[in-house]
Design a protein around this motif. Sequence first.
Motif, PDB file in Angstrom:
ATOM      1  N   PRO A 191       4.461   7.857   3.400  1.00 13.08           N
ATOM      2  CA  PRO A 191       5.569   6.229   2.782  1.00 13.08           C
ATOM      3  C   PRO A 191       5.087   5.442   4.699  1.00 13.08           C
ATOM      4  O   PRO A 191       4.934   5.845   5.349  1.00 13.08           O
ATOM      5  CB  PRO A 191       6.491   6.348   2.452  1.00 13.08           C
ATOM      6  N   LEU A 192       4.542   4.287   4.180  1.00 10.74           N
ATOM      7  CA  LEU A 192       3.341   3.330   5.054  1.00 10.74           C
ATOM      8  C   LEU A 192       4.569   1.937   4.450  1.00 10.74           C
ATOM      9  O   LEU A 192       5.001   1.763   3.349  1.00 10.74           O
ATOM     10  CB  LEU A 192       2.522   2.974   4.440  1.00 10.74           C
ATOM     11  N   ILE A 193       4.560   1.219   6.241  1.00  7.45           N
ATOM     12  CA  ILE A 193       5.416   0.329   6.494  1.00  7.45           C
ATOM     13  C   ILE A 193       4.447  -0.344   6.928  1.00  7.45           C
ATOM     14  O   ILE A 193       3.814  -0.655   8.003  1.00  7.45           O
ATOM     15  CB  ILE A 193       6.661   0.673   7.762  1.00  7.45           C
ATOM     16  N   VAL A 194       4.141  -1.881   6.305  1.00  7.90           N
ATOM     17  CA  VAL A 194       2.940  -2.522   6.259  1.00  7.90           C
ATOM     18  C   VAL A 194       4.023  -4.030   6.385  1.00  7.90           C
ATOM     19  O   VAL A 194       4.890  -4.063   5.418  1.00  7.90           O
ATOM     20  CB  VAL A 194       2.331  -2.406   5.106  1.00  7.90           C
ATOM     21  N   PRO A 195       3.163  -4.982   6.983  1.00  8.03           N
ATOM     22  CA  PRO A 195       3.054  -5.929   6.894  1.00  8.03           C
ATOM     23  C   PRO A 195       2.631  -7.300   5.745  1.00  8.03           C
ATOM     24  O   PRO A 195       2.216  -6.912   4.787  1.00  8.03           O
ATOM     25  CB  PRO A 195       3.138  -6.745   8.015  1.00  8.03           C
ATOM     26  N   GLU A 196       3.904  -8.403   5.704  1.00  9.50           N
ATOM     27  CA  GLU A 196       3.099  -8.915   4.614  1.00  9.50           C
ATOM     28  C   GLU A 196       2.168  -9.774   4.793  1.00  9.50           C
ATOM     29  O   GLU A 196       2.369 -10.384   5.534  1.00  9.50           O
ATOM     30  CB  GLU A 196       4.845 -10.017   4.145  1.00  9.50           C
ATOM     31  N   ARG A 197       1.568  -9.166   3.632  1.00  5.60           N
ATOM     32  CA  ARG A 197      -0.070  -9.949   3.576  1.00  5.60           C
ATOM     33  C   ARG A 197       0.048 -11.952   4.422  1.00  5.60           C
ATOM     34  O   ARG A 197      -1.255 -12.375   4.898  1.00  5.60           O
ATOM     35  CB  ARG A 197      -1.205  -9.516   2.483  1.00  5.60           C
ATOM     36  N   ALA A 221       5.364   2.007   1.293  1.00  3.86           N
ATOM     37  CA  ALA A 221       7.272   2.484   1.274  1.00  3.86           C
ATOM     38  C   ALA A 221       8.085   1.011   1.357  1.00  3.86           C
ATOM     39  O   ALA A 221       8.832   0.743   0.783  1.00  3.86           O
ATOM     40  CB  ALA A 221       7.439   3.158   1.867  1.00  3.86           C
ATOM     41  N   GLN A 222       7.172   0.757   2.502  1.00  3.91           N
ATOM     42  CA  GLN A 222       8.329  -1.079   2.813  1.00  3.91           C
ATOM     43  C   GLN A 222       7.612  -1.911   3.031  1.00  3.91           C
ATOM     44  O   GLN A 222       6.568  -1.502   4.252  1.00  3.91           O
ATOM     45  CB  GLN A 222       9.274  -0.339   4.017  1.00  3.91           C
ATOM     46  N   ILE A 223       7.454  -3.352   2.761  1.00  7.77           N
ATOM     47  CA  ILE A 223       6.970  -4.509   3.031  1.00  7.77           C
ATOM     48  C   ILE A 223       8.271  -5.342   4.109  1.00  7.77           C
ATOM     49  O   ILE A 223       9.331  -5.377   3.669  1.00  7.77           O
ATOM     50  CB  ILE A 223       6.388  -5.127   2.445  1.00  7.77           C
ATOM     51  N   ALA A 224       7.385  -5.038   6.040  1.00  8.67           N
ATOM     52  CA  ALA A 224       8.385  -6.196   6.670  1.00  8.67           C
ATOM     53  C   ALA A 224       7.385  -7.338   7.465  1.00  8.67           C
ATOM     54  O   ALA A 224       6.485  -7.167   7.397  1.00  8.67           O
ATOM     55  CB  ALA A 224       8.649  -5.130   7.482  1.00  8.67           C
TER      56      ALA A 224
END
Length: 301
Positions: A191-197, A221-224
């Motif tokens: 699962p990946l945690i990526v920044p909001e584009r 999995a999560q956007i932060a």
Amino acid sequence: MDLHHLRCFVAAAEELHFGRAAQRLDMLPSALGRFVRLLEEDLGTRLMTRTTRSVALTDDGAVLLKEARALLTQADALAGKFRTRGRKRAAIIRVGAIDSAAAGLLPKLLHDFRQRRPDVTVQLVEDKTVRLLPRLLSGRLDLALVRPPERPDKRLEFAFLLHETAVVAVADRHPLASRKRVAIANLKNEPLIVPERRSRPHSHDLTMKLFAEAGLDARVAQIADEKQTIVNLVSTGLGVAIVPRWTSRMATRGVRFIRLAASDMNKLPLAAAWTRGTRDPVRDDILKMLKADLPRYAREA
């Protein structure tokens, strides 16, 4: 007549597309459209005709575009003149930086600059690129270290500095934590945690690009929004994240930062930005020093 409303109108008139104009000014299309309507109400005339498919200038709009360009050029030159006068009286430079540059490049740069120019006071602002560039345009910053935008504003000048190396952040109890290097293929089920584009397009797109090039689907999995938040979420075991190597300097317990395999070692661009056509002796001093010492800074990126 508000100068900001004029800038919005000029961008929309030059692009003839509210979405592209809003992106150029780092604002929402709805906000840009509202400012153009306020300008029309203020002037008492229709400046643009808009449909769901096209935007076109009216006759009054074409006349205003020519006059507005000249007026904004004069206003920017006047603001630059007085900023330079004020800077000569008080040796201050206001520098903005994205978080990874603030953690990595900036401390080294300012340490070296302080030794050469102890008379200069440096004021720092840490924020995202989309918020730093408007500060440059409004005169609230003199220099910024940012991700270069896809469509740079013509009122700003950019100088590419270096590429930041991307690494993988994992929880220290993760099965991959003992490795010295990992490939994207090793992350296919993670699962990946990526920044909001919208706020961090380069970092977001880097993760998506690496997985696409490996022929894999990215399991988001999560956007932060904030880099520190992303690393904190990694520490809880919620997922893994691809981040700039300088992020490893942020004090976060329970996180390991692992190099990507050479075949996957994509990098993130970092550039210096300032207002085009302005003269600033202090800013020029720090840029000159930065360019001269860039090879040394780049070795640690």
